[in-house]
Design a protein around this motif. Structure first.
Motif, short mmCIF file in Angstrom:
data_model
loop_
_atom_site.label_atom_id
_atom_site.label_comp_id
_atom_site.label_asym_id
_atom_site.label_seq_id
_atom_site.Cartn_x
_atom_site.Cartn_y
_atom_site.Cartn_z
N ASN A 12 110.84 -17.82 2.67
CA ASN A 12 110.93 -18.94 3.62
C ASN A 12 112.31 -19.05 4.26
OD1 ASN A 12 108.54 -21.04 3.98
ND2 ASN A 12 108.35 -20.15 1.93
N VAL A 13 112.82 -17.92 4.71
CA VAL A 13 114.11 -17.91 5.42
C VAL A 13 113.82 -18.03 6.93
CG1 VAL A 13 116.15 -16.54 6.00
CG2 VAL A 13 115.29 -16.59 3.64
N SER A 14 114.45 -18.98 7.57
CA SER A 14 114.23 -19.20 9.00
C SER A 14 115.25 -18.45 9.84
CB SER A 14 114.38 -20.69 9.33
OG SER A 14 113.50 -21.47 8.58
N LEU A 15 114.86 -18.16 11.06
CA LEU A 15 115.74 -17.49 12.02
C LEU A 15 115.80 -18.35 13.28
CD1 LEU A 15 117.37 -14.92 12.57
CD2 LEU A 15 115.26 -13.82 13.31
N ARG A 16 116.97 -18.90 13.53
CA ARG A 16 117.12 -19.81 14.66
C ARG A 16 118.39 -19.46 15.42
NH1 ARG A 16 115.77 -25.13 11.12
NH2 ARG A 16 117.81 -24.66 10.24
N GLY A 17 118.42 -19.84 16.68
CA GLY A 17 119.65 -19.62 17.43
C GLY A 17 119.35 -19.02 18.77
N GLY A 18 120.32 -18.26 19.28
CA GLY A 18 120.18 -17.70 20.60
C GLY A 18 121.42 -18.03 21.41
N MET A 24 111.75 -12.58 4.91
CA MET A 24 111.78 -13.95 5.46
C MET A 24 110.55 -14.74 5.01
SD MET A 24 113.07 -13.27 9.38
CE MET A 24 112.63 -14.92 9.92
N TYR A 36 121.64 -17.36 14.44
CA TYR A 36 122.17 -16.12 15.02
C TYR A 36 122.61 -16.34 16.46
CZ TYR A 36 117.82 -15.25 17.56
OH TYR A 36 116.75 -15.36 18.42
N ILE A 86 110.97 -9.32 8.26
CA ILE A 86 110.02 -10.42 8.30
C ILE A 86 109.32 -10.61 6.94
CG2 ILE A 86 108.09 -9.03 9.18
CD1 ILE A 86 108.84 -12.48 10.56
N VAL A 141 115.38 -7.51 11.50
CA VAL A 141 114.67 -8.73 11.11
C VAL A 141 113.63 -8.38 10.05
CG1 VAL A 141 113.29 -10.67 11.93
CG2 VAL A 141 115.02 -9.67 13.43
#
Lengths: 347, 347
Positions: free
Chosen positions: B287-293, B283, B267, B280, B278
Motif C-alpha cells: 500500500n505504497v502510494s505514488l503522488r506528485g508531478g 506498491m 515524486y 507496482i 515503478v
C-alpha cells in the motif's frame, strides 16, 4: 472435513482433509456458514498465479465459532463471525494504524500450512485480531448473511479503492471494471457521496447492477474509445477519482488516462500487467496520483457492517449464483467463463 | 536584449534577440534581476529532452516590472516580482484549485514563441495570474533576493514533493537525491514538522547543506545498499514519506523500496526512466502510494515567501555559484559536471 484444494491450472477439487483444531492459544476454529469464490482466485485457477499442488484455496467466509484457544477473549463458541481475507494479530503497529494487511504476523488464507476459506471449517490464527462478530440473529436472514459475506473482501476492497482514489462528496468518479469489486466500488463511491459515477463495463447484467448501486453513466467501451467517452462525459476534464478494479496493463492505462488533472487512481486489481500500464509521464504532467493496494478489510468491516445492518448499503446483488461445496469446481468454471459474476458457496 | 539560446546538445549560447514587448493586454514585461540554471535544464543540455534549435531556455527568474498591458491590475512598472516556472491565467478552474500547472492557457518559459528565464527581460503572459509581488526593499538584500529566486522552482518543487509524500509533524522522511530540489525537499520536510529526515546522497558538500536544512541522517549509498541502510535506520520499517527528486529508474525504485507500508512517495524528478522503476507489485502489497508531478509553484509561492521573509526558511544555500549572463554556458558545464550545485545568474 471437506475443503477445496487446487492441484494445478483448471484443476480444483473438493477433498477430505484433516479437521482443523486449535493449535495455539490465540486460535479459533470457525465452522463455515457461507463462503465464496473471488475473481482473484481465478488467477490461480488459470495458472497465472503460482500455487503449490494441493494448496487450499478461498479467502472469504463467515461462520460460527466452534472452539477457541485459552487466550481468545473477543469471540466464543456459538458466535457468528466474519473473517477478512487476511488474518492479523490485532496488536502490532500496523494493525493499530488500520493497515492489517502489513501485520508481520498476518497471512493469507490458503497459503501452505493454513486453511482456505472454501471448506467446511477454518482454523483462524489470532482470532481476536482477525474475526469480527456479527449479530446472532442474522443467521436467519439469507440476504443479510450474503451482504455480510461481501465484507470479507469485495465490499471492503471496493471501499479501499474509493478511499484510495479520494472520493469525496460531490466528486465525479469513474470505475474501471465491472467485476464484483468494481461494482462494490460503485456502491462505496456512492456511499462516500460521489455525485456522478461513471461505470466502465460491457457486460449488461453487470452494468445493470452498477446502476442500482449508484452509477449515473455506463461506458461500454475499452481502451482509447473508453477514454474519449469518459472525457466527453466530463467536459473534457476526466474524473476526480478513478477506481481501478481489474489489474491488467490496459485497465491501468485507461484508469490513469480518464483521471482529471490533480486526481487520483485508487487501484485494487491485483496487478498482472506489471508497471507497463503506469504511464508515469502522464501522471507527472497532470499530477495524477496512484494509491491503493491490498485492502485492509479488517479496518473497514466495522463501519461497513454498520451500514449493511442499517440497510444503507446492500452489496448482496454481486452474488448471482450459488453452489454447495461439491459444486465449487463448477463455480470456478462459471466465473472463469464469465457466466457467473460471483459465486456463493453454501454449507 | 541578450538571452540564452539552446542550439543543440552541449551548445548553449548567449545571443542578441528582439526586446520583449507587451503584446496582449494581460502581458507584462519584466527586466530580469536574478535568474538561474535548473537541474532539469540539463536534460535539454544533454540532448535527452528534445529542443528545437534556437529555442530560449531557463524558467526561473525574478525582476522588476518594466511595462504592463492595459488589463494588468496586480503589478505595475517598478514592482519587484518573482515568476513561477510556468505561467497561468489565474482564473480557470485549475488555477482556482491551486493546480496552475494544468491551466489550459498556461505554458512553460522557453517553449517556442516565448521568452526563457535566462535573459535580460521576459514577456510574461497573464501577468496577474502568474507574477507574485515581492517587497521592494528586498532588492538591497542579495541573500534575501537569492532565497526568493528559489521560490520560482526548486523550493516550491521540494515543497510539492513533501506535500505529495504526505509529510506530517513527527514523520520519518527519506529524500532521494542531493540536488537542489532534494535539498529543498529536506528544508520543506523540516518546515512541515518531520522529526527524522534521512537524506540519500553521496556528494559531501551537498549532504552538508542537507544537514543544515534539517537532515538528521545521511545515507551515502545507492541501490540495494541504500535501501538496507534506510531500513536499518528505521527499525526495518522504512520512511512514512519519501521524496523522489531525481527522476531515473533507479531513484524511483529506491524511493518505493524505502517507503514504509502505507506510506507515500512524492515524486518531482522529471521521469526519465519511464515506468520501469515503478514496482507496482511492491506498491500493491505494501500500500505504497505514488503522488506528485510538476509542482504548481504559483500556488505555493505566497506561503513559502512569508516564511522566507520571516526567516523561518532560507533556501539560498542551494546556490553555490554565480555567473553573469555571458557566463551561462560555463554555468551549464559546471552543473553538468557536478562541480556546481546550482548556478545563479546575475544581471
Amino acid at each position: 472435513m471437506r475443503a477445496t484444494v487446487i492441484h494445478g491450472p483448471n484443476d480444483i477439487r473438493v477433498e477430505e482433509v484433516p479437521d482443523p483444531v486449535v493449535r495455539k492459544s490465540t486460535d479459533a476454529v470457525v465452522r463455515t456458514v457461507l463462503a465464496c469464490i473471488c475473481g482473484s482466485d481465478l488467477w490461480a485457477y488459470r495458472g497465472v498465479a503460482a500455487r503449490e499442488k494441493g494448496q487450499r484455496i478461498g479467502h472469504e467466509f463467515l461462520g460460527v465459532v466452534e472452539s477457541v484457544g485459552a487466550d481468545v477473549t473477543t469471540v466464543k463458541p456459538g458466535d457468528l463471525v466474519v473473517a477478512p481475507f487476511v488474518w492479523s494479530d490485532g496488536v502490532c503497529e500496523f494493525c493499530a494504524e488500520g493497515l492489517q494487511t502489513s501485520c508481520p504476523h498476518g497471512g493469507f488464507w490458503g497459503t501452505p500450512g493454513s486453511d482456505g476459506g472454501q471448506g467446511e471449517a477454518v482454523r483462524v490464527p489470532f482470532a481476536d485480531g482477525t474475526l469480527v462478530q456479527l449479530p446472532a440473529d442474522a443467521q436467519s436472514d439469507p440476504r443479510l448473511l450474503t451482504a455480510m459475506l461481501a465484507l470479507s473482501d469485495v465490499m471492503s476492497t471496493g471501499h479501499h479503492a474509493a478511499r484510495a482514489a479520494g472520493v469525496r462528496p460531490g466528486a465525479t468518479v469513474a470505475v474501471v471494471g465491472d467485476g464484483a469489486v468494481g461494482l462494490c466500488g460503485v456502491l462505496a463511491a456512492k456511499r462516500l457521496g460521489a455525485e456522478r459515477i461513471i461505470a466502465l463495463g460491457r457486460h449488461e447484467a453487470r452494468t445493470a447492477i452498477a446502476r442500482t448501486f449508484g452509477a449515473t453513466d455506463v461506458v461500454a467501451a475499452r481502451g482509447e474509445e473508453a477514454v474519449e467517452a469518459v472525457r466527453e462525459l466530463t467536459g473534457g476534464l476526466g474524473a476526480h477519482a478513478v477506481l481501478e478494479a481489474v489489474g491488467t496493463e490496459q485497465s491501468m492505462k485507461t484508469a490513469i488516462a480518464v483521471a482529471r488533472d490533480g486526481g487520483a487512481v485508487g487501484y485494487v486489481g491485483v496487478p498482472h500487467g506489471g508497471s507497463a500500464g503506469v504511464d508515469i509521464g502522464q501522471m507527472f504532467d497532470r499530477n495524477v496520483s496512484l494509491r491503493g493496494g491490498v485492502a485492509p478489510a479488517r479496518a473497514y468491516i466495522p463501519e461497513l457492517l454498520a451500514d449493511v445492518l442499517s440497510g444503507a448499503i446492500d452489496p448482496s446483488p454481486v452474488f448471482d449464483a450459488a453452489v454447495p461445496l461439491d459444486g465449487v469446481p463448477d463455480g470456478y468454471k462459471a466465473m472463469d467463463e464469465r457466466t457467473a459474476l460471483k459465486v456463493k458457496i453454501t454449507f
